[in-house]
Design a protein around this motif. Structure first.
Motif, mmCIF file in Angstrom:
data_model
loop_
_atom_site.group_PDB
_atom_site.id
_atom_site.type_symbol
_atom_site.label_atom_id
_atom_site.label_comp_id
_atom_site.label_asym_id
_atom_site.label_seq_id
_atom_site.Cartn_x
_atom_site.Cartn_y
_atom_site.Cartn_z
ATOM 1 N N ALA A 8 46.263 42.019 40.387
ATOM 2 C CA ALA A 8 45.371 43.176 40.406
ATOM 3 C C ALA A 8 43.955 42.652 40.632
ATOM 4 O O ALA A 8 43.537 41.696 39.986
ATOM 5 N N ILE A 9 43.231 43.277 41.563
ATOM 6 C CA ILE A 9 41.857 42.908 41.856
ATOM 7 C C ILE A 9 40.961 43.993 41.243
ATOM 8 O O ILE A 9 41.281 45.178 41.308
ATOM 9 N N ALA A 10 39.839 43.581 40.675
ATOM 10 C CA ALA A 10 38.947 44.525 39.984
ATOM 11 C C ALA A 10 38.452 45.645 40.888
ATOM 12 O O ALA A 10 38.082 46.709 40.400
ATOM 13 N N ASP A 11 38.467 45.437 42.215
ATOM 14 C CA ASP A 11 38.018 46.490 43.134
ATOM 15 C C ASP A 11 39.120 47.507 43.429
ATOM 16 O O ASP A 11 38.951 48.392 44.259
ATOM 17 N N GLY A 12 40.281 47.368 42.752
ATOM 18 C CA GLY A 12 41.368 48.339 42.908
ATOM 19 C C GLY A 12 42.525 47.874 43.775
ATOM 20 O O GLY A 12 43.594 48.486 43.764
ATOM 21 N N ARG A 13 42.351 46.809 44.538
ATOM 22 C CA ARG A 13 43.454 46.317 45.367
ATOM 23 C C ARG A 13 44.527 45.683 44.492
ATOM 24 O O ARG A 13 44.264 45.210 43.399
ATOM 25 N N ARG A 14 45.745 45.685 45.018
ATOM 26 C CA ARG A 14 46.868 45.018 44.367
ATOM 27 C C ARG A 14 47.569 44.190 45.437
ATOM 28 O O ARG A 14 47.822 44.668 46.534
ATOM 29 N N LEU A 15 47.884 42.944 45.078
ATOM 30 C CA LEU A 15 48.542 42.033 46.008
ATOM 31 C C LEU A 15 49.806 41.483 45.363
ATOM 32 O O LEU A 15 49.937 41.469 44.140
ATOM 33 N N ARG A 16 50.722 40.991 46.186
ATOM 34 C CA ARG A 16 51.962 40.378 45.706
ATOM 35 C C ARG A 16 52.083 38.999 46.330
ATOM 36 O O ARG A 16 51.981 38.848 47.550
ATOM 37 N N LEU A 17 52.271 37.975 45.501
ATOM 38 C CA LEU A 17 52.463 36.600 45.952
ATOM 39 C C LEU A 17 53.914 36.221 45.688
ATOM 40 O O LEU A 17 54.385 36.341 44.562
ATOM 41 N N GLU A 18 54.605 35.794 46.728
ATOM 42 C CA GLU A 18 56.022 35.411 46.636
ATOM 43 C C GLU A 18 56.163 33.900 46.755
ATOM 44 O O GLU A 18 55.264 33.217 47.261
ATOM 45 N N ALA A 19 57.301 33.382 46.342
ATOM 46 C CA ALA A 19 57.595 31.954 46.472
ATOM 47 C C ALA A 19 57.355 31.515 47.912
ATOM 48 O O ALA A 19 57.753 32.200 48.856
ATOM 49 N N GLY A 20 56.646 30.386 48.060
ATOM 50 C CA GLY A 20 56.333 29.855 49.382
ATOM 51 C C GLY A 20 54.993 30.322 49.920
ATOM 52 O O GLY A 20 54.558 29.854 50.963
ATOM 53 N N GLN A 21 54.318 31.236 49.220
ATOM 54 C CA GLN A 21 53.017 31.733 49.659
ATOM 55 C C GLN A 21 51.898 31.151 48.797
ATOM 56 O O GLN A 21 52.113 30.805 47.633
ATOM 57 N N THR A 22 50.698 31.098 49.376
ATOM 58 C CA THR A 22 49.510 30.581 48.700
ATOM 59 C C THR A 22 48.394 31.603 48.824
ATOM 60 O O THR A 22 48.269 32.252 49.858
ATOM 61 N N TYR A 23 47.599 31.746 47.778
ATOM 62 C CA TYR A 23 46.379 32.539 47.910
ATOM 63 C C TYR A 23 45.213 31.782 47.317
ATOM 64 O O TYR A 23 45.383 30.882 46.513
ATOM 65 N N HIS A 24 44.034 32.156 47.768
ATOM 66 C CA HIS A 24 42.830 31.560 47.211
ATOM 67 C C HIS A 24 41.823 32.667 46.948
ATOM 68 O O HIS A 24 41.811 33.690 47.618
ATOM 69 N N VAL A 25 41.026 32.440 45.926
ATOM 70 C CA VAL A 25 39.955 33.359 45.558
ATOM 71 C C VAL A 25 38.769 32.489 45.166
ATOM 72 O O VAL A 25 38.945 31.414 44.583
ATOM 73 N N GLY A 26 37.579 32.912 45.518
ATOM 74 C CA GLY A 26 36.394 32.117 45.246
ATOM 75 C C GLY A 26 35.753 32.422 43.904
ATOM 76 O O GLY A 26 35.955 33.505 43.342
ATOM 77 N N ASP A 27 34.979 31.464 43.410
ATOM 78 C CA ASP A 27 34.189 31.692 42.206
ATOM 79 C C ASP A 27 33.304 32.913 42.427
ATOM 80 O O ASP A 27 32.641 33.025 43.469
ATOM 81 N N GLY A 28 33.298 33.833 41.477
ATOM 82 C CA GLY A 28 32.429 34.993 41.554
ATOM 83 C C GLY A 28 32.943 36.133 42.402
ATOM 84 O O GLY A 28 32.298 37.174 42.480
ATOM 85 N N ASP A 29 34.091 35.969 43.081
ATOM 86 C CA ASP A 29 34.686 37.099 43.799
ATOM 87 C C ASP A 29 35.079 38.154 42.774
ATOM 88 O O ASP A 29 35.108 37.871 41.572
ATOM 89 N N PRO A 30 35.418 39.376 43.202
ATOM 90 C CA PRO A 30 35.855 40.369 42.216
ATOM 91 C C PRO A 30 36.952 39.788 41.323
ATOM 92 O O PRO A 30 37.807 39.028 41.790
ATOM 93 N N GLY A 31 36.899 40.123 40.040
ATOM 94 C CA GLY A 31 37.862 39.604 39.082
ATOM 95 C C GLY A 31 39.299 39.901 39.490
ATOM 96 O O GLY A 31 39.576 40.844 40.223
#
Length: 109
Positions: free
Chosen positions: A71-94
């Motif tokens: 869950a992203i503080a701006d209201g978005r929702r994402l799904r991470l599955e096995a084999g996938q990678t995500y990155h988020v930066g310092d200070g991006d929405p919680g």
């Protein structure tokens, strides 16, 4: 992220002592190695895990097993599955993680 100069090493995660971190529901088990300020973790979320906080720290997260709902503080929702990678930066929405079935993650932050 600054990766400090260090001697080449191999991490045998079975030899790294686990620590338990309860969430709002379930538990996260971390195996952590520090390299200066760089934290490298193998993390397992129990089935039904839900984080107890919103995080604004930057991460690179690779899902090894299971799946993760983000869950992203701006209201978005994402799904991470096995084999996938995500990155988020310092200070991006919680962001806040949960998983119905459990997950095993490799995290660098």
């Amino acid at each position: 992220m600054q990766i400090p100069s260090a001697s080449l090493s191999i991490i045998d995660w079975r030899e790294v002592a686990p620590t338990q971190h309860p969430g709002d529901a379930g538990v996260a088990t971390w195996r952590t190695r520090m390299f200066g300020e760089l934290r490298v973790r193998l993390v397992e979320y129990s089935p039904g895990y839900a984080a107890d906080h919103w995080c604004s720290k930057g991460h690179v997260i690779h899902c090894l097993e299971g799946g993760l709902d983000i869950a992203i503080a701006d209201g978005r929702r994402l799904r991470l599955e096995a084999g996938q990678t995500y990155h988020v930066g310092d200070g991006d929405p919680g962001h806040r993680s949960s998983t119905a079935s459990g997950a095993r993650l490799f995290i660098v932050d």
